[in-house]
Write an enzyme that holds these catalytic residues in place. Structure first.
Site, PDB file in Angstrom:
ATOM      1  N   GLU A 173       1.057  -1.106   0.491  1.00  0.00           N
ATOM      2  CA  GLU A 173       0.032  -0.027   0.036  1.00  0.00           C
ATOM      3  C   GLU A 173       0.888   0.583  -0.751  1.00  0.00           C
ATOM      4  O   GLU A 173       2.211   1.420   0.796  1.00  0.00           O
ATOM      5  CB  GLU A 173      -1.004   0.085   1.219  1.00  0.00           C
ATOM      6  N   CYS A 183       2.971   8.051   1.734  1.00  0.00           N
ATOM      7  CA  CYS A 183       3.420   7.250   3.051  1.00  0.00           C
ATOM      8  C   CYS A 183       3.470   5.871   2.044  1.00  0.00           C
ATOM      9  O   CYS A 183       3.219   5.203   0.956  1.00  0.00           O
ATOM     10  CB  CYS A 183       2.435   6.906   3.707  1.00  0.00           C
ATOM     11  N   CYS A 243       3.585  -5.599  16.344  1.00  0.00           N
ATOM     12  CA  CYS A 243       3.025  -4.260  17.541  1.00  0.00           C
ATOM     13  C   CYS A 243       1.844  -4.578  17.058  1.00  0.00           C
ATOM     14  O   CYS A 243       1.100  -5.448  16.766  1.00  0.00           O
ATOM     15  CB  CYS A 243       3.645  -2.823  15.930  1.00  0.00           C
ATOM     16  N   CYS A 264       5.530  -7.380   7.845  1.00  0.00           N
ATOM     17  CA  CYS A 264       6.358  -6.879   8.775  1.00  0.00           C
ATOM     18  C   CYS A 264       6.332  -7.913   9.585  1.00  0.00           C
ATOM     19  O   CYS A 264       5.886  -8.490  10.587  1.00  0.00           O
ATOM     20  CB  CYS A 264       6.171  -5.755   9.353  1.00  0.00           C
ATOM     21  N   CYS A 313      -2.142   1.395   8.366  1.00  0.00           N
ATOM     22  CA  CYS A 313      -1.082   0.850   7.858  1.00  0.00           C
ATOM     23  C   CYS A 313      -1.446  -0.339   7.324  1.00  0.00           C
ATOM     24  O   CYS A 313      -2.015  -1.473   9.019  1.00  0.00           O
ATOM     25  CB  CYS A 313       0.052   0.497   9.158  1.00  0.00           C
ATOM     26  N   CYS A 345      -0.947  -2.792  15.714  1.00  0.00           N
ATOM     27  CA  CYS A 345      -0.894  -2.614  13.810  1.00  0.00           C
ATOM     28  C   CYS A 345      -1.448  -3.099  12.993  1.00  0.00           C
ATOM     29  O   CYS A 345      -1.578  -4.867  13.725  1.00  0.00           O
ATOM     30  CB  CYS A 345       0.514  -2.574  14.158  1.00  0.00           C
TER      31      CYS A 345
HETATM   32  N1  SAH Z   1       7.959   0.119  11.232  1.00  0.00           N
HETATM   33  C1  SAH Z   1       8.204   1.536  11.074  1.00  0.00           C
HETATM   34  C2  SAH Z   1       7.711   2.119   9.509  1.00  0.00           C
HETATM   35  C3  SAH Z   1       6.316   1.751   9.147  1.00  0.00           C
HETATM   36  S1  SAH Z   1       4.686   1.651  10.662  1.00  0.00           S
HETATM   37  C4  SAH Z   1       8.098   2.675  12.696  1.00  0.00           C
HETATM   38  O1  SAH Z   1       6.825   1.417  13.200  1.00  0.00           O
HETATM   39  O2  SAH Z   1       7.187   3.050  12.396  1.00  0.00           O
HETATM   40  C5  SAH Z   1       4.315   4.272  10.351  1.00  0.00           C
HETATM   41  C6  SAH Z   1       4.072   4.245  11.827  1.00  0.00           C
HETATM   42  O3  SAH Z   1       2.714   4.229  11.816  1.00  0.00           O
HETATM   43  C7  SAH Z   1       4.009   4.029  12.845  1.00  0.00           C
HETATM   44  O4  SAH Z   1       4.006   5.124  14.292  1.00  0.00           O
HETATM   45  C8  SAH Z   1       3.241   3.052  13.929  1.00  0.00           C
HETATM   46  O5  SAH Z   1       3.668   2.650  14.715  1.00  0.00           O
HETATM   47  C9  SAH Z   1       1.881   3.773  13.582  1.00  0.00           C
HETATM   48  N2  SAH Z   1       0.026   3.225  13.459  1.00  0.00           N
HETATM   49  C10 SAH Z   1       0.387   1.388  12.542  1.00  0.00           C
HETATM   50  N3  SAH Z   1      -0.611   0.957  13.168  1.00  0.00           N
HETATM   51  C11 SAH Z   1      -1.204   2.444  13.244  1.00  0.00           C
HETATM   52  C12 SAH Z   1      -3.226   2.995  13.191  1.00  0.00           C
HETATM   53  N4  SAH Z   1      -3.752   2.164  13.771  1.00  0.00           N
HETATM   54  N5  SAH Z   1      -3.243   3.441  14.095  1.00  0.00           N
HETATM   55  C13 SAH Z   1      -2.671   5.075  14.109  1.00  0.00           C
HETATM   56  N6  SAH Z   1      -1.153   5.159  14.097  1.00  0.00           N
HETATM   57  C14 SAH Z   1      -0.440   3.652  13.505  1.00  0.00           C
END
Ligand code: SAH
Length: 341
Positions: free
Chosen positions: A89, A102, A113, A109, A330, A116
């Site tokens: 995406e 973005c 987390c 991944c 994401c 996520c």
């Molecule tokens: N892996 C990297 C980059 C990709 S995630 C990182 O962790 O920074 C990009 C950002 O989006 C990260 O800060 C992540 O924690 C956040 N993110 C993931 N899922 C999300 C959600 N549902 N709502 C808001 N931010 C989210």
């Protein structure tokens, strides 16, 4: 055969040298690809026939396939299909200061987390640099716009694909090519400490964002397993090292998760943690998804948290909310697409 969009200008010069052609042909090819945006070698009319034939033998010049697109007023989300049918995406956000894309860096991944959506699909493979470059080119063409900012915040952990990501940054930063200023590029990491240290030695003025999301190890361990390998003390130490070397202000991203990390006492603890560090905190209203039980913090709570940081002299902003209608979190578009099928 390698995709031509994988090549840095220097590498292309090297290529021409090796086939006994003048190095400046590399600049011509770069201009055709990135300034005039042609999609075949035959269109490169100032390059002689034999060289065109040679290029065709040695390189692919294929685009990415747009599988699905969701448009809202200030955001447009793309689902791309790669040559091997994997899906990634990219999200275009319209800000008052420009258009920001973005970009995804991996298929799936491995960071896991808890909040996520992307991590529901484990890493299948790293993206090549050309697959990142093409996300920019396809969106610019599709919307007939220029992208002024790139954030590596799509699917994947950029520092788990370090070499391809750094190569990608070199390609898009090249003045003879897309010419995106380093200061307009932001790499976001969940906190891979050894790579943050490596990144600190990079001479380019690329921005660094850290997905912190918690003020202490107890909370962070629960929502970000990477914290067990690189706990907060180590992470902050690497950020201080980065600041010493680059003198570039760091962004800490902090997703506001209801009843998890959004109490005023968490804000106080966060202020202590970041005291004296040249940084700002970006509070991100959590983008809820149907597969994960976390809820976003109440508006009021976000404001209390914000005020507490302010009072403690921490620079802080609240991120504008994008794309509720277009499942902009994401990994949401990919996983919804898989379910529809
Ligand atoms: N892996 C990297 C980059 C990709 S995630 C990182 O962790 O920074 C990009 C950002 O989006 C990260 O800060 C992540 O924690 C956040 N993110 C993931 N899922 C999300 C959600 N549902 N709502 C808001 N931010 C989210």
């Amino acid at each position: 055969m390698e995709n031509i969009y994988n090549y840095r200008l220097e590498e292309l010069k090297e290529y021409f040298k090796n086939i006994n052609e003048k190095e400046f042909k590399a600049i011509q090819v770069y201009e055709w690809l990135y300034k005039k945006r042609v999609k075949s070698f035959d269109e490169m009319t100032n390059i002689k026939k034999e060289v065109i034939e040679k290029l065709k033998q040695d390189f692919k010049i294929e685009p990415l396939k747009i599988l699905k697109k969701q448009i809202d007023t200030d955001v447009c989300k793309y689902l791309f299909e790669l040559e091997d049918k994997n899906k990634i995406e990219a999200v275009l956000m319209k800000h008052d200061y420009g258009n920001s894309l973005c970009v995804s860096t991996q298929v799936g991944c491995n960071m896991s987390c808890a909040f996520c959506e992307s991590g529901r699909l484990k890493k299948v493979r790293n993206l090549s640099s050309y697959e990142m470059v093409l996300q920019i080119l396809e969106v610019e063409e599709d919307l007939n716009i220029r992208i002024s900012h790139v954030v590596l915040m799509g699917i994947g952990e950029p520092f788990d694909n370090y070499d391809n990501v750094m190569n990608f940054i070199d390609i898009i930063n090249e003045p003879k090519g897309i010419d995106l200023g380093a200061r307009h590029i932001t790499v976001s990491t969940s906190g891979l400490v050894p790579k943050i240290n490596e990144f600190a030695a990079n001479p380019k003025q690329v921005n660094l964002a850290i997905s912190l999301h918690a003020p202490n190890n107890e909370i962070r361990n629960k929502i970000m397993p990477i914290n067990k390998a690189y706990p907060i003390e180590k992470l902050i130490e690497s950020v201080k090292n980065y600041l010493n070397k680059t003198n570039r202000r760091v962004t800490f991203e902090y997703i506001m998760l209801k009843d998890i990390n959004d109490k005023v006492e968490n804000a106080i603890e966060l202020s202590r943690l970041l005291k004296g560090i040249n940084c700002y905190v970006n509070l991100i209203p959590y983008n809820e998804t149907s597969h994960i039980e976390y809820k976003k913090s109440e508006k009021e709570q976000i404001l209390k948290f914000y005020d507490t940081l302010k009072k403690n002299n921490i620079n802080v902003t609240i991120r504008k909310e994008f794309g509720k209608k277009v499942s902009a979190a994401c990994g949401q578009l990919r996983s919804n697409y898989e379910e529809e099928k």
